[in-house]
Design a protein around this motif. Structure first.
Motif, PDB file in Angstrom:
ATOM      1  N   MET A  39      24.624 -54.970   5.518  1.00 17.07           N
ATOM      2  CA  MET A  39      25.871 -53.388   6.127  1.00 17.07           C
ATOM      3  C   MET A  39      26.095 -53.886   6.866  1.00 17.07           C
ATOM      4  O   MET A  39      27.446 -53.419   7.527  1.00 17.07           O
ATOM      5  CB  MET A  39      25.382 -52.505   5.224  1.00 17.07           C
ATOM      6  CG  MET A  39      24.638 -51.811   4.245  1.00 17.07           C
ATOM      7  SD  MET A  39      26.035 -52.417   2.880  1.00 17.07           S
ATOM      8  CE  MET A  39      26.796 -50.392   3.753  1.00 17.07           C
ATOM      9  N   CYS A  40      25.470 -53.542   7.843  1.00 20.25           N
ATOM     10  CA  CYS A  40      26.051 -54.774   9.105  1.00 20.25           C
ATOM     11  C   CYS A  40      27.172 -55.975   9.438  1.00 20.25           C
ATOM     12  O   CYS A  40      28.313 -55.861  10.227  1.00 20.25           O
ATOM     13  CB  CYS A  40      25.009 -54.847  10.027  1.00 20.25           C
ATOM     14  SG  CYS A  40      23.649 -53.829  10.505  1.00 20.25           S
ATOM     15  N   TRP A  96       8.335 -53.974   7.454  1.00 19.03           N
ATOM     16  CA  TRP A  96       8.705 -55.358   7.476  1.00 19.03           C
ATOM     17  C   TRP A  96       8.480 -56.973   6.810  1.00 19.03           C
ATOM     18  O   TRP A  96       9.895 -57.385   6.226  1.00 19.03           O
ATOM     19  CB  TRP A  96       9.388 -55.718   9.039  1.00 19.03           C
ATOM     20  CG  TRP A  96      10.735 -56.889   8.924  1.00 19.03           C
ATOM     21  CD1 TRP A  96      12.143 -56.589   8.575  1.00 19.03           C
ATOM     22  CD2 TRP A  96      10.781 -57.812  10.059  1.00 19.03           C
ATOM     23  NE1 TRP A  96      12.345 -57.612   8.880  1.00 19.03           N
ATOM     24  CE2 TRP A  96      11.444 -58.558   9.533  1.00 19.03           C
ATOM     25  CE3 TRP A  96       9.335 -58.438  10.270  1.00 19.03           C
ATOM     26  CZ2 TRP A  96      11.614 -59.548  10.042  1.00 19.03           C
ATOM     27  CZ3 TRP A  96       9.391 -59.540  10.220  1.00 19.03           C
ATOM     28  CH2 TRP A  96      10.558 -60.313  10.495  1.00 19.03           C
ATOM     29  N   PRO A 136      14.928 -53.696   2.120  1.00 18.86           N
ATOM     30  CA  PRO A 136      15.705 -52.865   3.318  1.00 18.86           C
ATOM     31  C   PRO A 136      16.013 -53.556   4.171  1.00 18.86           C
ATOM     32  O   PRO A 136      16.967 -53.441   4.683  1.00 18.86           O
ATOM     33  CB  PRO A 136      14.554 -52.175   3.594  1.00 18.86           C
ATOM     34  CG  PRO A 136      13.590 -52.447   2.735  1.00 18.86           C
ATOM     35  CD  PRO A 136      14.005 -53.549   1.857  1.00 18.86           C
ATOM     36  N   LEU A 137      15.606 -54.516   4.685  1.00 16.03           N
ATOM     37  CA  LEU A 137      16.135 -55.350   5.839  1.00 16.03           C
ATOM     38  C   LEU A 137      17.316 -56.074   5.086  1.00 16.03           C
ATOM     39  O   LEU A 137      18.430 -56.425   6.087  1.00 16.03           O
ATOM     40  CB  LEU A 137      15.195 -56.730   6.703  1.00 16.03           C
ATOM     41  CG  LEU A 137      15.305 -57.358   7.689  1.00 16.03           C
ATOM     42  CD1 LEU A 137      15.700 -56.207   9.293  1.00 16.03           C
ATOM     43  CD2 LEU A 137      14.232 -58.628   8.106  1.00 16.03           C
ATOM     44  N   PHE A 192      19.996 -53.957   4.907  1.00 13.84           N
ATOM     45  CA  PHE A 192      20.940 -53.462   6.027  1.00 13.84           C
ATOM     46  C   PHE A 192      21.684 -54.770   7.150  1.00 13.84           C
ATOM     47  O   PHE A 192      22.729 -54.250   7.650  1.00 13.84           O
ATOM     48  CB  PHE A 192      19.449 -53.124   7.204  1.00 13.84           C
ATOM     49  CG  PHE A 192      19.884 -53.275   8.386  1.00 13.84           C
ATOM     50  CD1 PHE A 192      20.682 -51.443   8.883  1.00 13.84           C
ATOM     51  CD2 PHE A 192      19.677 -54.235   9.600  1.00 13.84           C
ATOM     52  CE1 PHE A 192      21.116 -51.403  10.471  1.00 13.84           C
ATOM     53  CE2 PHE A 192      20.076 -53.538  10.977  1.00 13.84           C
ATOM     54  CZ  PHE A 192      20.810 -52.039  10.985  1.00 13.84           C
TER      55      PHE A 192
END
Length: 90
Positions: free
Chosen positions: A40-41, A27, A33-34, A37
């Motif tokens: 999308m949340c 991470w 990618p974080l 994510f």
């Protein structure tokens, strides 16, 4: 002889901790990618608002797309604002 829980628990906890540290180090290296994510949340909140505001004229897929497009537009405008006024950081 069956292994008992107190014998297996330290092995499992070591494996879980190793997995968590591996995810933590990845991470730190890869932030995209974080960010995807989190976007999308956040879209889970935005898409139903778009769907409700259109009076159900859009399908759920279209509401997700419009919500995601709005998030991308907002994030790009914030990024460009900072690039224009604080160019030393970039």
């Amino acid at each position: 002889m069956k292994p008992t829980l107190h014998i297996l628990l330290p092995q499992v906890s070591v494996q879980v901790l190793a997995g968590i540290t591996e995810i933590w180090t990845q991470w730190r290296k890869q932030k995209l990618p974080l960010y995807l994510f989190l976007a999308m949340c956040f879209n889970l909140v935005v898409a139903p608002l778009v769907y409700a505001a259109t009076g159900e004229q859009f399908s759920r897929t279209q509401a997700w797309a419009v919500g995601l497009l709005g998030l991308v537009t907002l994030s790009l405008s914030i990024y460009l604002f900072f690039v224009m006024f604080i160019p030393e950081k970039f």
